[in-house]
Enzyme design. Structure first.
Site, mmCIF file in Angstrom:
data_model
loop_
_atom_site.group_PDB
_atom_site.id
_atom_site.type_symbol
_atom_site.label_atom_id
_atom_site.label_comp_id
_atom_site.label_asym_id
_atom_site.label_seq_id
_atom_site.Cartn_x
_atom_site.Cartn_y
_atom_site.Cartn_z
ATOM 1 N N GLU A 203 0.862 -1.188 0.000
ATOM 2 C CA GLU A 203 0.000 0.000 0.000
ATOM 3 C C GLU A 203 0.896 1.234 0.000
ATOM 4 O O GLU A 203 1.828 1.345 0.802
ATOM 5 C CB GLU A 203 -0.887 -0.025 1.255
ATOM 6 C CG GLU A 203 -1.896 1.101 1.271
ATOM 7 C CD GLU A 203 -3.045 0.831 2.249
ATOM 8 O OE1 GLU A 203 -3.437 -0.341 2.421
ATOM 9 O OE2 GLU A 203 -3.533 1.806 2.840
ATOM 10 N N ARG A 204 0.621 2.130 -0.926
ATOM 11 C CA ARG A 204 1.427 3.347 -1.105
ATOM 12 C C ARG A 204 2.886 2.998 -1.407
ATOM 13 O O ARG A 204 3.808 3.723 -1.011
ATOM 14 C CB ARG A 204 1.341 4.263 0.116
ATOM 15 C CG ARG A 204 -0.067 4.541 0.599
ATOM 16 C CD ARG A 204 -0.998 4.981 -0.511
ATOM 17 N NE ARG A 204 -2.364 5.204 -0.059
ATOM 18 C CZ ARG A 204 -3.352 5.525 -0.886
ATOM 19 N NH1 ARG A 204 -3.150 5.650 -2.184
ATOM 20 N NH2 ARG A 204 -4.562 5.723 -0.432
ATOM 21 N N ASN A 246 -3.086 -1.529 7.943
ATOM 22 C CA ASN A 246 -4.419 -2.046 7.609
ATOM 23 C C ASN A 246 -4.230 -3.564 7.579
ATOM 24 O O ASN A 246 -3.987 -4.162 6.548
ATOM 25 C CB ASN A 246 -4.892 -1.517 6.249
ATOM 26 C CG ASN A 246 -5.061 -0.005 6.281
ATOM 27 O OD1 ASN A 246 -5.522 0.553 7.271
ATOM 28 N ND2 ASN A 246 -4.665 0.661 5.207
ATOM 29 N N GLU A 327 -10.306 4.933 9.735
ATOM 30 C CA GLU A 327 -10.548 4.561 8.335
ATOM 31 C C GLU A 327 -11.096 3.146 8.225
ATOM 32 O O GLU A 327 -10.643 2.352 7.400
ATOM 33 C CB GLU A 327 -9.258 4.709 7.521
ATOM 34 C CG GLU A 327 -8.728 6.124 7.515
ATOM 35 C CD GLU A 327 -7.510 6.327 6.635
ATOM 36 O OE1 GLU A 327 -6.726 5.381 6.463
ATOM 37 O OE2 GLU A 327 -7.365 7.445 6.109
ATOM 38 N N ARG A 360 -1.421 3.749 17.204
ATOM 39 C CA ARG A 360 -1.441 4.932 16.337
ATOM 40 C C ARG A 360 -2.514 5.948 16.747
ATOM 41 O O ARG A 360 -3.622 5.560 17.129
ATOM 42 C CB ARG A 360 -1.673 4.528 14.873
ATOM 43 C CG ARG A 360 -0.514 3.748 14.311
ATOM 44 C CD ARG A 360 -0.801 3.346 12.886
ATOM 45 N NE ARG A 360 -0.334 4.288 11.906
ATOM 46 C CZ ARG A 360 -1.003 4.645 10.822
ATOM 47 N NH1 ARG A 360 -2.226 4.194 10.606
ATOM 48 N NH2 ARG A 360 -0.484 5.466 9.954
ATOM 49 N N ARG A 372 -11.066 17.845 10.748
ATOM 50 C CA ARG A 372 -10.275 16.627 10.924
ATOM 51 C C ARG A 372 -8.956 16.916 11.647
ATOM 52 O O ARG A 372 -8.423 16.072 12.363
ATOM 53 C CB ARG A 372 -10.029 15.993 9.547
ATOM 54 C CG ARG A 372 -9.232 14.714 9.627
ATOM 55 C CD ARG A 372 -9.224 13.996 8.288
ATOM 56 N NE ARG A 372 -7.988 13.286 8.082
ATOM 57 C CZ ARG A 372 -7.597 12.763 6.936
ATOM 58 N NH1 ARG A 372 -8.367 12.873 5.861
ATOM 59 N NH2 ARG A 372 -6.456 12.125 6.824
ATOM 60 N N LYS A 396 1.283 10.715 13.674
ATOM 61 C CA LYS A 396 1.737 11.007 12.309
ATOM 62 C C LYS A 396 2.387 12.367 12.186
ATOM 63 O O LYS A 396 2.058 13.276 12.942
ATOM 64 C CB LYS A 396 0.514 11.017 11.372
ATOM 65 C CG LYS A 396 0.398 9.795 10.552
ATOM 66 C CD LYS A 396 -0.586 9.985 9.411
ATOM 67 C CE LYS A 396 -0.839 8.627 8.805
ATOM 68 N NZ LYS A 396 -1.681 8.684 7.614
ATOM 69 N N ASP A 401 -2.442 14.487 7.363
ATOM 70 C CA ASP A 401 -2.053 13.187 6.815
ATOM 71 C C ASP A 401 -0.841 13.292 5.902
ATOM 72 O O ASP A 401 -0.992 13.255 4.676
ATOM 73 C CB ASP A 401 -3.251 12.629 6.018
ATOM 74 C CG ASP A 401 -3.117 11.143 5.726
ATOM 75 O OD1 ASP A 401 -2.039 10.607 5.956
ATOM 76 O OD2 ASP A 401 -4.105 10.544 5.264
ATOM 77 N N GLU A 423 5.746 9.397 13.501
ATOM 78 C CA GLU A 423 5.610 8.538 12.316
ATOM 79 C C GLU A 423 5.805 9.398 11.080
ATOM 80 O O GLU A 423 4.955 10.214 10.729
ATOM 81 C CB GLU A 423 4.225 7.876 12.296
ATOM 82 C CG GLU A 423 3.993 7.015 11.067
ATOM 83 C CD GLU A 423 2.607 6.351 11.047
ATOM 84 O OE1 GLU A 423 2.183 5.792 12.073
ATOM 85 O OE2 GLU A 423 1.952 6.427 9.985
ATOM 86 N N GLU A 429 3.886 9.095 -0.915
ATOM 87 C CA GLU A 429 2.484 9.048 -1.341
ATOM 88 C C GLU A 429 1.979 10.412 -1.802
ATOM 89 O O GLU A 429 1.230 10.511 -2.766
ATOM 90 C CB GLU A 429 1.634 8.548 -0.157
ATOM 91 C CG GLU A 429 0.143 8.563 -0.431
ATOM 92 C CD GLU A 429 -0.688 8.115 0.771
ATOM 93 O OE1 GLU A 429 -0.118 7.730 1.808
ATOM 94 O OE2 GLU A 429 -1.928 8.153 0.660
ATOM 95 N N HIS A 557 -3.904 18.481 0.822
ATOM 96 C CA HIS A 557 -4.885 17.437 0.503
ATOM 97 C C HIS A 557 -5.621 17.727 -0.808
ATOM 98 O O HIS A 557 -6.852 17.685 -0.877
ATOM 99 C CB HIS A 557 -5.890 17.315 1.658
ATOM 100 C CG HIS A 557 -6.424 15.916 1.826
ATOM 101 N ND1 HIS A 557 -7.215 15.302 0.890
ATOM 102 C CD2 HIS A 557 -6.281 15.012 2.836
ATOM 103 C CE1 HIS A 557 -7.531 14.084 1.310
ATOM 104 N NE2 HIS A 557 -6.974 13.874 2.483
HETATM 105 C C1 BDP Z 1 -3.152 7.506 4.397
HETATM 106 C C2 BDP Z 1 -2.985 6.504 3.295
HETATM 107 C C3 BDP Z 1 -3.628 5.175 3.609
HETATM 108 C C4 BDP Z 1 -3.157 4.687 4.966
HETATM 109 C C5 BDP Z 1 -3.401 5.754 6.011
HETATM 110 C C6 BDP Z 1 -2.821 5.382 7.360
HETATM 111 O O1 BDP Z 1 -3.559 7.024 2.124
HETATM 112 O O2 BDP Z 1 -3.282 4.272 2.586
HETATM 113 O O3 BDP Z 1 -3.794 3.502 5.325
HETATM 114 O O4 BDP Z 1 -2.766 6.948 5.622
HETATM 115 O O5 BDP Z 1 -1.782 5.932 7.695
HETATM 116 O O6 BDP Z 1 -2.310 8.594 4.156
HETATM 117 O O7 BDP Z 1 -3.379 4.592 8.100
#
Ligand code: BDP
EC number: 3.2.1.131
Length: 738
Positions: A203-204, A246, A327, A360, A372, A396, A401, A423, A429, A557
């Site tokens: 992912e990413r 995830n 998410e 997290r 947000r 993060k 994000d 993090e 990404e 974003h």
């Molecule tokens: C977002 C990403 C997603 C990640 C999420 C995360 O787009 O793929 O699952 O962060 O950090 O930036 O959990």
């Protein structure tokens, strides 16, 4: 008669006199000259910064007297890998490896070890206190009247880190005459987070598949795992979370744990512990239970048994990373419990084994209508003080994000009773995937040096993260890895620098990113100042360039929906407002920007008052965050004297111009690098140039529909009409969530 062999046939060897002799001598001189020319060999980047190519002849001559003998015990796996690395590295750099000896018997010996592994060190009065479990010292000493170099530590892994440092000194051409270096990591857990799925999708990820070949594990141990471990150890990374946040609960089944244990076995000699992302609902998915309520005794027992099972296979297992109630991921809130309830339940079962939970803070809920930016703080600050002491909360980089530039997350400084991990995202990404040359060092540095003012001036994010501000026993930094099966590991040669700088800053968050860039360039490409200087300049300007052509002045974003490839400032609608661009830029006929001031969403008030005051004031807020915190009229003035609209356009164009400058600079450096790497970088810069232009043009075309102002003089209009950009689709862009 003497004979010489040509094409397999023997010919009488001619004398050295006469025309033929002169010709032969001239040829030999020419050949010798050719051999001495630094002819760059084709390279594919696999060796990263550990290339160990021969140094210039003069350098070799200077170094050799210091490196005649290697005295390095090899009776443990870690000692063995340290010795092997030194032999490989010194052999490569000097053209000949030092002689291995059990005890120093000649001038120029290098001694590597601990007082326990190498008794010769004991009598030297080395002060190893304060170096801890992972630190080391490197010192020039006299041994029986003979000069020697000592790499000493309290542990084998400390000696391994010191060995890599010694090699780095050579790779960067530092003198070895009067060494007196002491190093100990400032942060305890220096961890890569792999967002790797069990089917090898990353992912990413923009550098191929996952390097973990789960299907062939545990029977086939790809040599790449060892090279991965070497690279990490060389920069001090001591942990790897192997699977995606995830998470798939399957990783916790016996079949996968056997594979994890095999990987742990490869990484262990290099001081790297494995961690796993744990899916909170695993007791239901693989345990056959009907709840994962953290306060349910049966659930607790399930996790206790699971921990015991893991530690039976992997005695030094690091612990769990958890993405919960974020998410769509399951979490304690699904059962009416808090994040602390969830984290503590897992911490409890790991504690007897010495494991930690990295929980997290990247949370924002579906129902929550609040900005947000504010949600993580709102949820976590009330929990400060209620986490077990083997829990770290992983925050993060940025309250939104991982955007190209974010102000530091307001949680830093706001939870003094809890160790907070940083993090960072290493994979790009939101910063141009693997093709754009964007060195993340300056971004990391900017955030780590940001002053939270939590305990007065000087309360930097770095001090929160290394635990020194609040006196925490554990501390950590995580980086979302950019590593994949691509031959060059990171998808592009320059993205290797982001892995490198992450590791170096995790070890010492006070390092400056320019020094690290210089180091990396010298090790990865060439130490010629005519090359190093311009390339470091390219790297140091590259983050600002990307911010300029993507999201200047605090915009954020605005990437294409889902895949995040390219501009999508027009993205609106869909399942939730805070997954759209219009939610973030709020452009209207009058102005643009997200009002997070005290009269807007009031996110500013989550910062300590001295910071909040600055962010709240449109005159004092750093211009890089202007539209992050303020909604401003198009015609308002900024510090350059331009109107906001003109400044926005100016910055977009400035970003594109910077990429053009990088292209020209790189073109001028042909010959300093092997043609193979030069060519790929040249082509990738061309992609970056094209995409920077795309970002500029699409953004200007879109925002102009609000500002309705003309472009400033000399600014070229977008190449295409807005509809063209809006119609572009990228259903197969890499890295999207599966
Ligand atoms: C977002 C990403 C997603 C990640 C999420 C995360 O787009 O793929 O699952 O962060 O950090 O930036 O959990």
């Amino acid at each position: 008669m003497l004979h010489t062999t040509v094409n397999g046939r023997q010919h009488p060897r001619p004398g050295t006199g006469g025309r033929f002799g002169r010709w032969l001598r001239r040829m030999s001189v020419a050949l010798l000259a050719l051999a001495l020319l630094p002819v760059a060999q084709a390279e594919d980047g696999y060796e990263l910064w550990l290339r160990y190519r021969p140094l210039e002849a003069g350098q070799q001559l200077r170094y050799r007297p210091h490196l005649a003998q290697l005295v390095a015990p090899a009776s443990t796996p870690t000692q063995r890998v340290a010795r092997e690395e030194l032999l490989r590295g010194l052999g490569g750099l000097l053209g000949q490896a030092p002689a291995v000896a059990d005890a120093p018997s000649a001038a120029g010996a290098v001694l590597v070890g601990t007082p326990a592994s190498l008794p010769a060190l004991a009598g030297l009065g080395l002060d190893l206190e304060g170096l801890g479990d992972e630190g080391y010292l490197i010192r020039s000493v006299e041994l029986d009247g003979r000069p020697a170099t000592v790499v000493a530590a309290n542990s084998d892994v400390g000696a391994l880190y010191g060995s890599f440092h010694l090699l780095r000194l050579l790779q960067t051409r530092q003198p070895l005459d009067a060494l007196d270096l002491r190093q100990a990591p400032k942060v305890k857990l220096r961890v890569l987070n792999h967002w790797d799925d069990l089917d090898r999708y990353v992912e990413r990820g923009y550098s191929g598949q996952s390097i973990w070949n789960w299907h062939l594990l545990p029977d086939w141990l790809d040599p790449r795992y060892t090279d991965y471990a070497r690279a990490n150890a060389s920069i001090g990374i001591n942990g790897a979370v192997l699977n995606n946040v995830n998470a798939n609960a399957q990783i916790l089944t016996p079949m996968y744990l056997a594979k994890v244990a095999a990987l742990a076995g490869v990484l262990r000699p290099y001081g790297i512990r494995v961690y796993l992302s744990a899916r909170f609902s695993a007791p239901m998915e693989i345990g056959g239970m009907d709840t994962a309520d953290p306060l349910d005794p049966a659930v607790q027992r399930w996790w206790k048994d699971k921990a015991a099972e893991i530690y039976a296979r992997i005695p030094d297992f690091g612990g769990f990373l958890v993405k919960a109630n974020s998410e769509g991921q399951p979490g304690p809130q699904d059962f009416g419990r808090t994040h602390a309830d969830g984290a503590n339940m897992l911490a409890e079962v790991l504690a007897p084994h010495g494991g930690v939970v990295m929980w997290r803070a990247f949370v924002y809920s579906h129902e929550e209508p609040d900005d947000r930016h504010k949600q993580a703080y709102t949820e976590f600050v009330p929990l400060d003080g209620s986490f077990r002491d083997n829990v770290l909360v992983q925050v993060k980089n940025g309250a939104i994000d991982f955007q190209p530039r974010e102000p530091f997350h307001p949680l830093f400084g706001a939870m003094p009773k809890t160790p907070l991990m940083m993090e960072f995202q290493i994979t790009k990404e939101y910063l141009g995937f693997a093709t754009h040359l964007v060195y993340l060092g300056p971004m990391y540095e900017e955030v780590l040096r940001a002053d939270t003012h939590a305990a007065g001036p000087g309360s930097t994010v770095a001090k929160v993260v290394d635990g020194s501000l609040d006196g925490h026993a554990i501390s950590g930094i995580a980086g979302v890895a950019n590593i994949g099966t691509d031959r060059n590991w990171s998808g592009s040669h320059f993205d290797q620098a982001n892995w490198y700088v992450f590791g170096r800053l995790a070890w010492d968050p006070y390092l400056d990113s320019r020094t690290v860039a210089e180091e990396w360039v010298r090790m990865t490409f060439s130490a010629d100042p005519a090359f190093v200087e311009p390339v470091v300049a390219m790297m140091m300007g590259s983050h600002q360039a990307a911010v300029d052509y993507m999201t200047p002045l605090g915009l954020h974003h605005l990437m294409g929906r889902g895949h995040h490839y390219g501009p999508g400032p027009w993205v609106e609608g869909g399942p939730r407002a805070d997954w759209t661009s219009v939610y973030y830029h709020r452009a209207t006929r009058e102005g643009i920007g997200f009002d997070r001031t005290t009269s807007g969403s009031d996110a500013v008030s989550q910062y300590a008052p001295p910071v909040a005051e600055v962010f709240n004031d449109p005159e004092r807020v750093p211009e890089d965050f202007l539209l992050w915190f303020h909604h401003r009229p198009w015609t308002s003035r900024v510090s350059s004297g331009r109107s906001l609209w003109d400044e926005l356009v100016h910055r977009y164009s400035r970003g594109v111009a910077q990429v053009e400058w990088m292209q020209r600079t790189w073109d001028g450096l042909r010959g300093h690098v092997d043609a193979e790497r030069h060519h790929q970088i040249e082509r990738f810069l061309a992609i970056q140039r094209k995409e920077a232009q795309w970002w500029r043009d699409a953004s200007i075309a879109y925002f102009q529909t609000f500002s309705r102002l003309p472009l400033p003089e000399g600014e070229a209009p977008p190449e295409h009409p807005l509809e063209y950009y809006k119609a572009l689709e990228f259903p197969h862009a890499p890295g999207d969530t599966q």
